[in-house]
Enzyme design. Structure first.
Site, PDB file in Angstrom:
ATOM      1  N   VAL A  28       0.827  -1.207   0.000  1.00 12.53           N
ATOM      2  CA  VAL A  28       0.000   0.000   0.000  1.00 12.53           C
ATOM      3  C   VAL A  28       0.864   1.260   0.000  1.00 12.53           C
ATOM      4  O   VAL A  28       0.617   2.204  -0.755  1.00 12.53           O
ATOM      5  CB  VAL A  28      -0.958  -0.004   1.210  1.00 12.53           C
ATOM      6  CG1 VAL A  28      -1.462   1.405   1.503  1.00 12.53           C
ATOM      7  CG2 VAL A  28      -2.145  -0.919   0.938  1.00 12.53           C
ATOM      8  N   TYR A  29       1.892   1.279   0.830  1.00 12.43           N
ATOM      9  CA  TYR A  29       2.733   2.466   0.906  1.00 12.43           C
ATOM     10  C   TYR A  29       3.706   2.548  -0.272  1.00 12.43           C
ATOM     11  O   TYR A  29       4.149   3.645  -0.634  1.00 12.43           O
ATOM     12  CB  TYR A  29       3.455   2.508   2.258  1.00 12.43           C
ATOM     13  CG  TYR A  29       2.494   2.867   3.367  1.00 12.43           C
ATOM     14  CD1 TYR A  29       2.077   4.180   3.547  1.00 12.43           C
ATOM     15  CD2 TYR A  29       1.951   1.885   4.191  1.00 12.43           C
ATOM     16  CE1 TYR A  29       1.165   4.509   4.532  1.00 12.43           C
ATOM     17  CE2 TYR A  29       1.032   2.206   5.173  1.00 12.43           C
ATOM     18  CZ  TYR A  29       0.638   3.525   5.340  1.00 12.43           C
ATOM     19  OH  TYR A  29      -0.280   3.847   6.301  1.00 12.43           O
ATOM     20  N   HIS A  30       4.006   1.423  -0.871  1.00 14.36           N
ATOM     21  CA  HIS A  30       4.807   1.440  -2.096  1.00 14.36           C
ATOM     22  C   HIS A  30       4.039   2.180  -3.188  1.00 14.36           C
ATOM     23  O   HIS A  30       4.588   3.058  -3.864  1.00 14.36           O
ATOM     24  CB  HIS A  30       5.108   0.008  -2.539  1.00 14.36           C
ATOM     25  CG  HIS A  30       5.837  -0.077  -3.844  1.00 14.36           C
ATOM     26  ND1 HIS A  30       7.207  -0.112  -3.930  1.00 14.36           N
ATOM     27  CD2 HIS A  30       5.384  -0.112  -5.122  1.00 14.36           C
ATOM     28  CE1 HIS A  30       7.568  -0.172  -5.207  1.00 14.36           C
ATOM     29  NE2 HIS A  30       6.477  -0.193  -5.952  1.00 14.36           N
ATOM     30  N   ALA A  33       3.937   5.828  -2.504  1.00 13.83           N
ATOM     31  CA  ALA A  33       5.215   6.491  -2.799  1.00 13.83           C
ATOM     32  C   ALA A  33       5.335   6.811  -4.288  1.00 13.83           C
ATOM     33  O   ALA A  33       5.829   7.879  -4.664  1.00 13.83           O
ATOM     34  CB  ALA A  33       6.381   5.622  -2.332  1.00 13.83           C
ATOM     35  N   TYR A  54      -3.553   1.025  13.927  1.00 14.28           N
ATOM     36  CA  TYR A  54      -2.166   1.502  13.936  1.00 14.28           C
ATOM     37  C   TYR A  54      -1.617   1.744  15.345  1.00 14.28           C
ATOM     38  O   TYR A  54      -0.643   1.145  15.756  1.00 14.28           O
ATOM     39  CB  TYR A  54      -2.050   2.795  13.123  1.00 14.28           C
ATOM     40  CG  TYR A  54      -1.873   2.584  11.637  1.00 14.28           C
ATOM     41  CD1 TYR A  54      -1.831   1.317  11.077  1.00 14.28           C
ATOM     42  CD2 TYR A  54      -1.760   3.678  10.785  1.00 14.28           C
ATOM     43  CE1 TYR A  54      -1.682   1.133   9.718  1.00 14.28           C
ATOM     44  CE2 TYR A  54      -1.605   3.505   9.412  1.00 14.28           C
ATOM     45  CZ  TYR A  54      -1.562   2.237   8.885  1.00 14.28           C
ATOM     46  OH  TYR A  54      -1.409   2.060   7.542  1.00 14.28           O
TER      47      TYR A  54
END
Length: 649
Positions: free
Chosen positions: A275-277, A280, A432
């Site tokens: 998800v964060y890839h 980015a 989180y």
């Protein structure tokens, strides 16, 4: 309905009101003339006229994380806006609306999840209010937004308290505001209730927030990327500020440095979370677009764009046919339309790449990838596949180096897609951070034992630092072997063989002097309704459509099968129960112990009968495999070297 009364945050218009603005900027001649003449009210009117002409005609929504359709007002958008009129704000999607009171209590913390309080200060409902105003021309939305903006300013000044600064002025939240405030301003600026005095109040607050960011960027990770990109956006979208060039310069410098630090040689963002890839990639592209808007894209070297392309190609390799990716780390599923829009943005940035174009067009244009299995060896993301369409068999496994905040102690975990079904979704993350109860919920999902890998006494692995021993891909046999120093005095070596592009043999070895109870864990999809056959150490699903999966221990020594508690979280704050189980055996001395498991997709309602026999020369310990595999009475020989030698087509 609450009646908005503007807070007393607006200051009288005077010469100092224009100190932040570069009055020599093209188009501001009338503003400068009025300021020089001491006609500050007229200068304010001229500045408002300038921004109405600039912003009020064509909204720029390109920088938003989630694309918005401005053609029609979505019912959900109006729902959020109407609740906001009552000061009922949805700060985190999974928790719904909370009432923050007629006199808004910006310090209210109704659920002790940090995201609830952080995201309160992202004021995500302001843009829905603006979109609703655009569609309805109801001045109540404009008046209420201006009231809330000034109320937020008055009650959340920088330095109010360390506790409040932690949430209201965390740089990520500041960056989110300076991103969303531009389109919000765009829709409200034509309101007859929008005055020159309010404009100058807005511009002063915006500048304070944009100036704050470069001095307070996060030290590392995706937060630092978001903050730098949005600072660049502020300088590109509102170039009339004196500090706009400095904002652009700061953002570009940080992103040029971070793209080298955060992107591994194989193109994966170092937080090791799909998800964060993807986020980015979006950040780097939006930054480039912002620089283009300001005419300074030349500040990014050619390698910047080349790295973005490498990141997109890495993402393709971990994409299932439904456009989802494995939920490794803090990841969750996304709707296909969201991923399609991302691929379309990436393809627009790199139009000459036919593979990105293929995914951007849902297979209608470009070129389908001309390779199958793939190793992203630096990140430790390995994909075994026999095709690229929904009928394919695809297994994605994580065996990674240490990750950042979003990574989990889960090396060896995998997801298996067969013929349109993800049989073994990873656990996800659920939440989180927050108080003790929230952290208890988060930590449940971070346990090694709730991932498809090996444990010692059900403890979390201490180190995620996998070393690839072998990767080899060929037509009928793919092999991955890696070793992870999971526990003190115990290494976990896992070999996965993809045989005849149909099924998987998993060999787990526990090497070292540590003793205790060993377990190899597996989890299944929530609707799989499996049969647990403890006598024969096998578990198989019972889908009525006949698309099923068998997982069986092929050990000849004593192994026990136990059901375990299983849960999965496909989106933040939501979870459901699912089947889970473990094959266990003791390790009483320093001898190597091993598990041999078959993961066998099959079509039908009867699980196949599978047996193995060791042939002469078979030596698991030294990586020499020579076995006969019998499936429903049909025998084939599997011979391979499990260690050494690496190839990737």
């Amino acid at each position: 309905m609450l009646v908005a009364t503007l807070a007393k945050a607006q200051s009288p218009i005077n010469k100092a009101s224009f100190d932040l603005i570069n009055l020599d900027y093209p188009g501001l001649q009338k503003v400068k003339q009025a300021v020089d003449a001491g006609q500050y009210q007229e200068a304010g009117k001229a500045l408002l006229q300038y921004y109405r002409k600039k912003l009020g005609t064509k909204p720029d929504l390109s920088n938003l994380e989630t694309p918005i359709d401005t053609g029609k007002l979505a019912p959900k958008t109006k729902e959020v806006a109407d609740n906001a009129l009552q000061h009922r704000f949805k700060t985190q999607e999974s928790y719904g609306y909370f009432d923050f009171g007629q006199d808004i209590n910006w310090q209210l913390w109704p659920v002790k999840d940090n995201e609830v309080r952080w995201q309160l200060h992202r004021v995500k409902w302001w843009l829905p209010m603006a979109l609703t105003y655009r569609a309805t021309h109801n001045e109540q939305y404009a008046k209420e937004w201006m009231f809330q903006f000034e109320d937020w300013m008055k009650k959340n000044p920088l330095g109010l308290s360390a506790d409040n600064d932690k949430y209201a002025w965390r740089p990520l939240e500041v960056s989110d505001r300076i991103q969303s405030l531009v389109p919000t301003l765009t829709f409200f600026i034509n309101s007859p209730n929008f005055t020159p005095a309010f404009l100058l109040t807005f511009l002063k607050s915006y500048a304070e927030q944009a100036d704050y960011l470069p001095k307070n960027y996060a030290v590392e990770g995706n937060h630092r990327l978001f903050e730098a990109q949005r600072t660049l956006f502020a300088g590109a979208s509102l170039p009339e500020y004196k500090n706009a060039p400095a904002w652009r310069k700061s953002g570009i410098e940080v992103l040029n440095a971070e793209i080298k630090k955060q992107v591994l040689p194989d193109g994966v963002q170092y937080e090791l979370s799909p998800v964060y890839h993807a986020a980015a990639i979006d950040i780097f592209i939006k930054a480039y677009q912002g620089a283009q808007k300001a005419g300074v894209e030349g500040e990014f070297p050619p390698s910047y764009r080349q790295t973005i392309e490498k990141m997109a190609m890495a993402f393709i390799n971990i994409t299932f046919p439904n456009y989802n990716q494995p939920m490794f780390g803090d990841s969750w599923i996304r709707e296909k339309k969201t991923r399609l829009k991302q691929f379309q943005s990436w393809s627009a940035m790199i139009p000459e790449n036919p593979f990105i174009q293929y995914f951007a067009s849902d297979g209608q244009k470009g070129k389908k990838p001309n390779w199958l299995s793939n190793a992203l060896s630096t990140a430790g993301f390995y994909t075994f596949r026999n095709g690229w369409d929904s009928t394919s068999t695809i297994l994605m496994l994580k065996a990674s180096p240490p990750g950042e905040f979003h990574a989990q102690p889960d090396n060896g975990t995998f997801e298996l897609w067969v013929n349109g079904r993800n049989f073994t979704p990873d656990a996800g993350c659920f939440v989180y951070s927050g108080d003790a109860e929230i952290m208890k919920q988060r930590n449940w999902y971070r346990q090694t034992r709730v991932h498809s890998t090996l444990t010692l006494d059900n403890q979390n692995m201490l180190i995620t630092k996998a070393v690839q021993n072998k990767w080899q891909s060929s037509k009928n046999l793919d092999i991955l072997t890696y070793t992870n120093p999971s526990y003190k005095d115990l290494n976990h070596r896992r070999t996965v063989l993809f045989i005849d592009q149909k099924y998987f043999l998993v060999i787990d070895q526990a090497l070292g002097t540590a003793t205790g109870n060993l377990g190899v864990h597996f989890q299944l999809k929530e609707d799989s309704n499996p049969v647990f056959d403890g006598t024969n150490n096998k578990v198989y699903t019972t889908y009525a459509d006949g698309n099923n999966l068998l997982i069986q221990s092929l050990n000849t020594d004593k192994i026990t099968l136990h059901e375990e508690e299983g849960k999965v979280s496909y989106e933040y704050g939501k979870e459901m129960k699912r089947p889970a189980f473990v094959f266990e055996k003791p390790k009483n001395d320093d001898k190597t112990q091993q598990f041999i498991s078959v993961v066998y997709p099959y079509n039908g309602n009867k699980a196949p009968e599978i047996k193995i026999k060791e042939n002469a020369g078979n030596d698991y310990k030294n990586g020499e495999l020579n076995i006969s595999v019998s499936i429903n009475g049909k025998t084939s020989i599997v011979k391979a070297k499990l260690n050494g030698g690496n190839t990737n087509p």
